[in-house]
Design a protein around this motif. Sequence first.
Motif, short mmCIF file in Angstrom:
data_model
loop_
_atom_site.label_atom_id
_atom_site.label_comp_id
_atom_site.label_asym_id
_atom_site.label_seq_id
_atom_site.Cartn_x
_atom_site.Cartn_y
_atom_site.Cartn_z
N ARG A 1 89.75 -53.97 -29.75
CA ARG A 1 90.45 -53.20 -28.72
C ARG A 1 90.19 -51.69 -28.84
N GLN A 2 90.05 -51.21 -30.07
CA GLN A 2 89.94 -49.78 -30.29
C GLN A 2 88.50 -49.28 -30.33
N TYR A 3 87.53 -50.20 -30.27
CA TYR A 3 86.13 -49.76 -30.40
C TYR A 3 85.70 -48.93 -29.19
N THR A 4 85.03 -47.82 -29.48
CA THR A 4 84.40 -47.01 -28.45
C THR A 4 83.00 -46.62 -28.92
N LEU A 5 82.17 -46.22 -27.99
CA LEU A 5 80.80 -45.80 -28.32
C LEU A 5 80.75 -44.38 -28.87
N MET B 1 97.67 -61.65 -40.37
CA MET B 1 97.28 -60.24 -40.28
C MET B 1 95.79 -60.08 -40.01
N GLU B 2 94.98 -61.06 -40.49
CA GLU B 2 93.54 -60.96 -40.29
C GLU B 2 93.20 -60.96 -38.81
N SER B 3 93.86 -61.83 -38.04
CA SER B 3 93.63 -61.89 -36.60
C SER B 3 93.98 -60.56 -35.94
N GLN B 4 95.11 -59.98 -36.34
CA GLN B 4 95.53 -58.72 -35.73
C GLN B 4 94.57 -57.60 -36.07
N ALA B 5 94.04 -57.59 -37.30
CA ALA B 5 93.08 -56.55 -37.70
C ALA B 5 91.80 -56.66 -36.88
N TRP C 1 87.68 -65.43 -24.61
CA TRP C 1 87.71 -64.07 -25.17
C TRP C 1 88.87 -63.26 -24.59
N LYS C 2 89.05 -63.36 -23.28
CA LYS C 2 90.15 -62.62 -22.65
C LYS C 2 91.49 -63.07 -23.22
N CYS C 3 91.64 -64.36 -23.43
CA CYS C 3 92.90 -64.91 -23.93
C CYS C 3 93.22 -64.37 -25.32
N VAL C 4 92.22 -64.38 -26.23
CA VAL C 4 92.51 -63.98 -27.61
C VAL C 4 92.58 -62.46 -27.77
N VAL C 5 91.80 -61.72 -27.00
CA VAL C 5 91.85 -60.25 -27.10
C VAL C 5 93.13 -59.72 -26.47
N ASP C 6 93.51 -60.28 -25.32
CA ASP C 6 94.76 -59.86 -24.67
C ASP C 6 95.98 -60.36 -25.44
N ASP C 7 95.77 -61.43 -26.25
CA ASP C 7 96.86 -62.06 -27.00
C ASP C 7 97.98 -62.47 -26.05
N GLY C 8 97.56 -63.06 -24.92
CA GLY C 8 98.51 -63.50 -23.92
C GLY C 8 98.24 -64.94 -23.52
N PRO C 9 98.83 -65.39 -22.42
CA PRO C 9 98.63 -66.77 -21.97
C PRO C 9 97.20 -66.98 -21.47
N TYR D 1 83.74 -58.74 -16.18
CA TYR D 1 85.16 -58.86 -16.51
C TYR D 1 85.48 -57.87 -17.63
N PRO D 2 86.47 -57.01 -17.45
CA PRO D 2 86.83 -56.07 -18.53
C PRO D 2 87.50 -56.79 -19.68
N LEU D 3 86.95 -56.60 -20.87
CA LEU D 3 87.55 -57.17 -22.07
C LEU D 3 88.49 -56.15 -22.71
N THR D 4 88.01 -54.88 -22.73
CA THR D 4 88.83 -53.74 -23.13
C THR D 4 88.48 -52.60 -22.19
N ASP D 5 89.00 -51.42 -22.45
CA ASP D 5 88.66 -50.26 -21.62
C ASP D 5 87.20 -49.86 -21.79
#
Length: 279
Positions: free
Chosen positions: A11-15, A1-5, A47-55, A77-81
């Motif tokens: 992912r949700q951070y905005t300025l 759960m720590e990784s997901q948090a 970073w892209k791999c772990v943030v996207d949680d994909g291959p 490279y976009p990491l998030t929006d």
Amino acid sequence: MESQAMRDYIRQYTLDGGPHGHQGYSKVLLQLFGYTGHGKSSLINTWKCVVDDGPYVAHAKVAGSEEKPETMIRRDYPLTDHILVVDNRGCVKMNKYEIGAIYAQLGNFMALNEEVKWQVGYSDTIDAVLNSDVLDQSHFIVPVLVYSANTVPTNPEEIKEILKAARDITGLFPTVVLTHECSEHLSKVKEIFRRMEVKNLHSLENYTGEDHKKTRGKHETILRCLQEIIKDVEFRMLEKLDPMNEKIERKRFLLEYAHKRELEKLQEKDKGKGVCIIL
């Protein structure tokens, strides 16, 4: 759960979340800089791999060696929006021309997705500053030095000076990410950077095309590094900031550096001729 948090936080951070809103900044720009072959491109892929949680995907091409850089073009490279990572062109020798180009990249005076050429004189810097008016200057710039723990620094004072300049340019003391965490030199390299008074120091092992088997511990280390960087942004945004004034200060820094470098060049030239110049 720590990784997901941690992943959700990134992912949700905005300025927009601070007491003063976004203050005119559009996105966070994580500026990776340093020597060639030390893992900047690999860190982006990681970073892209772990943030996207994909291959694992090789979004950024990785250098074959420190002498043969792969990154000649300053790519984003976009990491998030709301977060971009920039793979700046790395240095081989860290001479004055290469350092000048690092500062120009960190100040966002060089266009994204175009080839970076080392500056050769004061006029190049003037051109970069003048041409920057057509570039997007609305990003919140975060400097991140990527350094391989396989290489023990032989010039710590020079690196310390570059870190200080990066802070002066961006307003944030750079985060230092040490790659190759399993290196036998890691403890020694960490101690050298601590003596440089680096507070934001992280060590990790990048995922690569040859080794991208995911582990919980590795994922959490990588996410924690990125989360701490974003927390620095969040803390800085608690202050009342002025992006336009910051742009002016970045211009001033770059022009003063270029002017000083040009004077030193003239001094060296005249010294060779046996002429003494008082400045």
